[in-house]
Structures are given as C-alpha cells and as structure tokens.
Design a protein around this motif. Structure first.
Motif, mmCIF file in Angstrom:
data_model
loop_
_atom_site.group_PDB
_atom_site.id
_atom_site.type_symbol
_atom_site.label_atom_id
_atom_site.label_comp_id
_atom_site.label_asym_id
_atom_site.label_seq_id
_atom_site.Cartn_x
_atom_site.Cartn_y
_atom_site.Cartn_z
ATOM 1 N N PHE A 43 0.833 -1.205 0.000
ATOM 2 C CA PHE A 43 0.000 0.000 0.000
ATOM 3 C C PHE A 43 0.870 1.259 0.000
ATOM 4 O O PHE A 43 0.690 2.153 -0.837
ATOM 5 N N TRP A 45 4.017 1.502 -0.766
ATOM 6 C CA TRP A 45 4.828 1.513 -1.997
ATOM 7 C C TRP A 45 4.004 2.094 -3.157
ATOM 8 O O TRP A 45 4.481 2.960 -3.896
ATOM 9 N N ALA A 46 2.747 1.642 -3.284
ATOM 10 C CA ALA A 46 1.889 2.126 -4.375
ATOM 11 C C ALA A 46 1.589 3.614 -4.213
ATOM 12 O O ALA A 46 1.604 4.373 -5.181
ATOM 13 N N HIS A 50 3.122 7.944 -6.441
ATOM 14 C CA HIS A 50 2.380 9.106 -6.954
ATOM 15 C C HIS A 50 2.643 10.388 -6.173
ATOM 16 O O HIS A 50 2.128 11.438 -6.535
ATOM 17 N N ILE B 55 -4.686 11.687 -9.925
ATOM 18 C CA ILE B 55 -3.783 10.584 -9.552
ATOM 19 C C ILE B 55 -4.462 9.294 -9.999
ATOM 20 O O ILE B 55 -5.606 9.028 -9.612
ATOM 21 N N ILE B 198 -7.154 0.749 -2.521
ATOM 22 C CA ILE B 198 -6.799 1.841 -3.433
ATOM 23 C C ILE B 198 -7.271 1.454 -4.838
ATOM 24 O O ILE B 198 -7.325 0.261 -5.158
ATOM 25 N N THR B 201 -5.845 1.475 -10.604
ATOM 26 C CA THR B 201 -5.053 2.280 -11.552
ATOM 27 C C THR B 201 -3.831 2.914 -10.884
ATOM 28 O O THR B 201 -2.985 3.471 -11.564
ATOM 29 N N LEU B 202 -3.736 2.811 -9.581
ATOM 30 C CA LEU B 202 -2.564 3.350 -8.885
ATOM 31 C C LEU B 202 -1.374 2.388 -8.949
ATOM 32 O O LEU B 202 -0.254 2.769 -8.651
ATOM 33 N N PHE B 203 -1.648 1.162 -9.294
ATOM 34 C CA PHE B 203 -0.556 0.192 -9.426
ATOM 35 C C PHE B 203 0.131 0.394 -10.782
ATOM 36 O O PHE B 203 -0.495 0.901 -11.727
ATOM 37 N N PRO B 204 1.394 -0.004 -10.907
ATOM 38 C CA PRO B 204 2.069 0.090 -12.199
ATOM 39 C C PRO B 204 1.312 -0.705 -13.276
ATOM 40 O O PRO B 204 0.624 -1.682 -12.962
#
Lengths: 262, 270
Positions: A43, A45-46, A50, B55, B198, B201-204
C-alpha cells in the motif's frame, strides 16, 4: 509485585502449552499477520509512486512508520487483544465471578491472563521488519533516538490497551459489545496513517480524546524530528489520563455487574 | 432448495439482523464515518503533495466518490463473513441437524447470507443518497441508467464469488482448529488486490494487467468502476467473463473441499 510476576509467568506457561495444541491455527495466524504486513508495505509503496511525501515523511520514513505499526499491533495482539475479545463474553455469561473472587487485581488478571503465543512469533517477525526498516534508512539515526522511539512505541501500546478496554467496559451496562468492538477496530484504522495528514478538529480529537493518531505516529516523529520532549510529554499525559479513566470506569462497571448471565 | 424457502430463510435472517438497532447505527455511522474520514484525509494530503490534478486517472472529487461507492459496495459484497457461518456449525457440531434436513446446506447458508445483507443495503442507500445530495452529483457524472444496469449483475457476481471463496475457507474448519486467521488474510488480500483499499489504476501498468486476470478485481473494482461509468461495455463483458470463470473455479473448489470434509466429519464438535 513479585506475586503478580509469578502469576503472569504461570499465565505464559499455560498460554504456550494451549497454543501448541492447535498447531495449524498457530501457523495460520502467523501467515495472516505476515500477509497483513505485506499488504501495508505494498500500500505505501503504491502510494509513494504518486507523491514524494505523505504527512511530511518520505518513503523510507514511511517504512519505519509501517514497521512500528506492525510491532505495536503485534504487542497488542500478543498481550491484550484476546483478553479484550473474551471480556464481554465473561460478563454476559456471568463467568466474571471466578475472576473477581481471586486475591489479585481483577483488571490485571482479565487484561493479561491470556498470552497469545501465536502472535508472539509475529512480534518477532515485526521486530525483524522494524530492524530492517531502521537499518535501510539512509539518514543518521542515533542510538539514543532509537531507544526513545522504542520506549514511546511501548507507551503507545499501553495507550492502545487502555483504549481497547475503555471501549469494552460499557458491556457492564449495554450487554452487547459487538458495536463497540467494531467501533474500536474501525477507529483503529486512524493509527495506520501518519498523524500529519489529519487536520482541524479531527486532529485535535485523534490526538487527545481518541488518541489513535499518536500511537505510532508520535514515536516515529520523535525519531525523525527534534521536539522529543513535547511528544513524550503529550503521550505520557494521554496515557495517564486514559489509565485513570479506565480505573474509574472499571470500578463503576464492577459495581453495576449483577453476576447474572444474559 | 426451492425459491420460496430460500426467500423465507433470507427474510428471517434480514429481520434478525435489523433487530439490533443500536449496533446497526453504531456500525453504520462510526464504521462508514471513520472509513471515509481516513480516505478524505489521506487523499487530501496526497493531492496536496503530488501537485497534480489527477492521480491514477482520478481527480480529488472522483477519488472521494470512488471510495464512497467502494466502501458501500464492499459491505454488500462481503456481507457477514465471520458470524453464523459454516465453520461455527462444524466446530459446535451444529451441522448435524442440517445434514438430516431435506435441503441443501449451502443453499440455506447462502440464503442467510443474502438476508444478512439488508443492513448493508440500507447503509448503501442511506449514505450513497446522502452523498449524492451533499456533493451535488460532483464525481457522479459518469453514472447513467445503463451503468447502473451493468453494475447490478457485477455486484451479484461479486457477492456470489466472494461467498464461495469465504465458504471454502470456512469449510477448512473440518481440518483446522480455527479458520478465523484465513478469513482475515483473505480480507486483506482481496481489499488490496481488488481495489477496495486503493484504485487499481494506482498500481504500475504491468501489475494492473496481471490483476485483470485474478478474481479480486471482480469483487470490488469491476462493480464500482462499472457503476461510475469508467468501464466500456467491452471491458465490462471481459471483466464479467473473467469473474464467471473464477466463479466456476471457486464453485468446484468449494464442492471438492466440502465433500472431502464431510467424509471425516464426526458430528461431535470440538
């Protein structure tokens, strides 16, 4: 004091022997917490993919914060959580009587009688993760600062214990503690994020009346920031106030306890 | 199990769940309030720090709406995971009475699970409606009758898929002394990899492609993204097909574990 220590050692012995009877559960619990650690690390790390900072901390500092969270959680799970979980059942079944007639403090005995041996292994793992997070931290960390951090983290665990039992004590009057238990765990989520993200009156509440935001964040701030005295003083005051409140609530609760099951 | 009996069991359970009103309101207000406050502060800090408008494809308002919907949908998908489930009957020997009844035990338990969703549905309507009014539809621009119509089967699929996986974990109680830890582990993994913690789309990008093939996305992200109009019809069909494929896998797994477990069930509890 030595009587209490001997009693606690007996509790430890019984808890370990009981835990080893249920070996599969023992390892399931270890696996569960390791997965929880992994989820938190992924979490953060993700999130840090950003934004460079969160609550004023960079990724390395957030890792130390997360590892501190794991240690605090493991301490709570090992020492207090099972006892707090069982407490409403004892009250509702009228089983509290067996503990009240013993010649020791009922709060001491009911808070600590069950030691979660399976979570103890998680505590060892969590301490390992914390050691790793501290070792990989690129900045200088003095031994004194780390010692203060550990001491404050333990104080945070004590505050968590007080909070958890304060949420459970109303069972003496309400009889059904499920809602309060869910509320405690629901609010406990605030512990898992850096305190600096909270602002306004919510921040004031989360650092005083319901001090979830200080449990792990304040020790971490003491490690990375300079205002250690104020942080330690704040945590000390909150701990003293909550413990005093717990003692008063406990006494009043015992007076209201009818001993009849419901 | 006949549809009439299924409905009767579900109704009985719904009534039982709504009888604890204090618990319901504490759980509803504190649970939703705490979860939403946490999200609000987290993303406020994130957007302030990132210095960008969006984001992972979400503006701040869209992110809040995503979380409002995912929190409420997750309650409907998860239902009651721990209390009154198969593991309890196995541990206490209570399974005996169901085994001699002329009906499906799984059907009975699933009917109970559907009934237990009523508090979650009430919360979804209450808080979802309240948010819609207070926000002036900001962030809900993509919601249309078509996305609502597509989201409903996605939520039904998610609920059944989640129930089957959780059922399998409960049934491990035939062998294990305590399955609570497995359920909590499942909850953590599903929340992170399914988009409840989360947005995916926040993951690579590479990780997102992998997650599309796993069962977790169908649990939370697919229904929510569908409802908010962030998924094209083709992508929705693909997601539903993946979810249905996992439903078959989960059903086969649940059936196999149940059958093997029943063979060694002693009926005396522990």
């Amino acid at each position: 004091m030595s009587r209490y220590l001997v009693l606690y050692l007996h509790c430890l012995r019984f808890s370990f022997s009981r835990a080893m009877e249920f070996r599969v559960d023992f390892f399931f619990r270890v696996g569960m917490d390791v997965l929880w650690y992994a989820v938190h690390l992924v979490f953060f790390w993700a999130i840090y993919q950003h934004a460079p900072l969160l609550g004023g901390w960079d990724f390395d500092q957030a890792l130390v914060f997360a590892a501190g969270l794991f240690v605090a959680d493991a301490v709570h799970m090992t020492l207090f959580s099972n006892n707090a979980w069982m407490f409403p059942l004892l009250v509702n079944r009228g089983d509290l009587d067996y503990y009240l007639v013993r010649p020791v403090s009922s709060l001491f005995f009911l808070s600590l009688r069950e030691f979660a041996a399976n979570s103890f292994l998680n505590l060892v793992i969590a301490v390992g993760v914390l050691a790793w997070a501290l070792a990989r931290y690129p900045g200088p960390l003095e031994a004194t600062a780390v010692s203060v951090y550990v001491a404050l983290l333990l104080l945070g665990c004590f505050i968590t214990y007080c909070l958890h039992f304060l949420f459970m004590v109303p069972v003496f009057w309400m009889h059904n503690a499920a809602g309060l238990r869910d509320t405690f765990y629901g609010l406990n989520r605030f512990t898992a994020r850096p305190d600096a993200i909270y602002t306004g009156w919510v921040r004031r509440v989360l650092t005083t009346l319901l001090p979830y935001a200080i449990l792990v964040s304040f020790p971490t701030r003491a490690l990375f920031e300079s205002d250690v005295g104020a942080i330690a003083g704040h945590m000390g005051l909150v701990a003293a106030a909550l413990f005093a409140l717990l003692l008063v609530a406990w006494r009043r609760g015992l007076r209201a306890y009818s001993s009849a099951s419901s | 199990m006949s549809p009439g009996l299924f409905l009767h069991v579900a109704t009985m359970e719904a009534r039982r769940r709504m009888s604890y009103r204090v618990d319901f309101w504490i759980n509803a207000i504190a649970g939703f309030g705490a979860e939403f406050a946490l999200v609000w502060f987290l993303w406020k800090a994130m957007f302030a720090m990132s210095g960008t408008e969006a984001i992972g494809g979400y503006t701040f308002d869209q992110m809040l709406v995503y979380y409002v919907v995912v929190i409420l949908v997750a309650k409907v998908v998860r239902g009651v995971e721990f209390e009154g489930q198969a593991s309890e009957d196995i541990y206490q020997g209570g399974l005996n009475r169901y085994l001699v009844l002329p009906g499906s035990y799984f059907g009975f338990k699933y009917a109970q699970s559907i009934g237990s969703l009523l508090p979650a549905l009430v919360q979804a309507v209450l808080f979802g409606g309240l948010w819609l009014v207070l926000s002036g539809r900001t962030g809900f621009e993509g919601v249309t009758p078509a996305t609502v119509a597509m989201a409903i089967p996605a939520i039904v699929l998610a609920n059944l898929l989640h129930y089957l996986f959780v059922w399998t974990l409960h049934v491990i109680a035939f062998w294990a002394d305590n399955v609570w830890s497995l359920l909590v582990a499942w909850r953590h993994a599903a929340a992170l990899l399914g988009g409840a913690m989360i947005p995916l789309t926040l993951f690579p990008t590479g990780m997102q492609s992998t997650l599309e093939w796993l069962p977790f996305r169908a649990l939370f992200a697919l229904p929510v993204e569908t409802l908010l109009g962030r998924v094209t019809f083709e992508a929705w069909v693909d997601g539903m097909l993946v979810g249905c494929a996992w439903l078959v896998v989960a059903a086969l797994l649940a059936r196999a574990v149940w059958r093997r477990g029943c063979l060694q069930y002693s009926g005396i509890g522990i």
